[in-house]
Design a protein around this motif. Structure first.
Motif, PDB file in Angstrom:
ATOM      1  N   TRP A 143       0.822  -1.204   0.000  1.00  0.00           N
ATOM      2  CA  TRP A 143       0.000   0.000   0.000  1.00  0.00           C
ATOM      3  C   TRP A 143       0.859   1.258   0.000  1.00  0.00           C
ATOM      4  CZ3 TRP A 143      -4.801   0.273  -1.379  1.00  0.00           C
ATOM      5  CH2 TRP A 143      -5.660  -0.801  -1.181  1.00  0.00           C
TER       6      TRP A 143
ATOM      7  N   MET B 178      -9.288   2.178  -2.833  1.00  0.00           N
ATOM      8  CA  MET B 178      -9.246   2.239  -1.375  1.00  0.00           C
ATOM      9  C   MET B 178     -10.615   1.949  -0.781  1.00  0.00           C
ATOM     10  SD  MET B 178      -6.919   5.647  -0.759  1.00  0.00           S
ATOM     11  CE  MET B 178      -7.214   5.645   1.011  1.00  0.00           C
TER      12      MET B 178
ATOM     13  N   GLN C 183     -11.387  -1.736  -0.675  1.00  0.00           N
ATOM     14  CA  GLN C 183     -10.668  -2.440   0.387  1.00  0.00           C
ATOM     15  C   GLN C 183     -11.266  -2.138   1.751  1.00  0.00           C
ATOM     16  OE1 GLN C 183      -8.243  -4.733   0.383  1.00  0.00           O
ATOM     17  NE2 GLN C 183      -8.376  -4.787   2.619  1.00  0.00           N
TER      18      GLN C 183
ATOM     19  N   LEU D 105      -6.470  -0.479   6.248  1.00  0.00           N
ATOM     20  CA  LEU D 105      -6.034  -1.014   4.955  1.00  0.00           C
ATOM     21  C   LEU D 105      -5.401  -2.400   5.059  1.00  0.00           C
ATOM     22  CD1 LEU D 105      -4.716   2.303   3.431  1.00  0.00           C
ATOM     23  CD2 LEU D 105      -6.644   0.954   2.588  1.00  0.00           C
TER      24      LEU D 105
ATOM     25  N   ASP E  50      -1.977   3.032   6.532  1.00  0.00           N
ATOM     26  CA  ASP E  50      -3.048   3.999   6.776  1.00  0.00           C
ATOM     27  C   ASP E  50      -2.498   5.414   6.902  1.00  0.00           C
ATOM     28  OD1 ASP E  50      -5.421   2.100   7.196  1.00  0.00           O
ATOM     29  OD2 ASP E  50      -3.938   1.321   8.596  1.00  0.00           O
TER      30      ASP E  50
END
Length: 205
Positions: free
Chosen positions: A95, A144, A147, A154, A163
């Motif tokens: 991420w 995002m 998810q 996350l 995050d």
């Protein structure tokens, strides 16, 4: 250890480091630069702080660590902000890499261009990129949102550096008017969860 953050306070990339430090109770000195005035492009800055001419730079004693996500990892090493599980650790990094490649170049760039530089001051080349960056930014927010429909943060059930990295520019995405967060209800709920974490500070705190 003495920490000094070389920063431009409204920058989300700089904020990531301050937020990480605040959540971990780490004190640091702050030194501000006016990037619009070119203060990170001076010979002294390029020689002494970062040869790449960019901020943030986390100074650790007499060492200098550029790149916001690298600095966050340094500060959070050994803390709960970095998952102990091997897969979750890698997913956190996924991420964070995605943030710098898909999210920040679109959402952060449009915020800077429209809210700080001003649409009237953009070059023709920049104006030509506005629509593409807006479309790409909305795609990032949608990913995002998908998810965050599955997990509260996350990477599962707890806050990680993933995050923090994505919160920094997402929560100010509407500045400049290129994006509305209203359609991304899971993102909006996640923003509130991050802001409720003990030790939280705002971008201009």
């Amino acid at each position: 250890m003495t920490y000094i953050l070389h920063e431009y306070p409204p920058s989300g990339n700089c904020y990531k480091i301050r937020l990480t430090a605040a959540l971990l109770g780490i004190a640091m000195e702050r030194r501000g630069y006016d990037i619009i005035a070119g203060e990170t492009r001076t010979p002294a800055f390029l020689r002494d702080i970062n040869a790449n001419g960019r901020i943030p730079v986390l100074q650790i004693g007499d060492k200098f660590l550029p790149e916001s996500n690298a600095a966050c990892v340094y500060l959070a090493q050994g803390s709960a902000l970095i998952p102990a599980d091997r897969f979750d650790h890698a997913d956190m990094l996924r991420w964070m890499f995605w943030e710098q490649y898909n999210h920040e170049p679109n959402i952060a760039t449009l915020r800077f261009w429209l809210a700080f530089v001003g649409a009237e001051n953009l070059s023709d080349a920049q104006k030509g990129q506005l629509m593409a960056k807006q479309v790409a930014g909305m795609a990032a927010l949608a990913l995002m949102d998908a998810q965050l429909a599955k997990t509260p943060f996350l990477v599962g059930d707890t806050l990680t550096l993933a995050d923090i990295a994505l919160y920094a520019y997402t929560h100010v995405a509407e500045e400049g008017g290129a994006f509305s967060l209203a359609p991304y209800v899971n993102v909006v709920a996640w923003l509130a969860r991050v802001a409720a974490v003990p030790g939280y500070i705002g971008i201009l705190d």
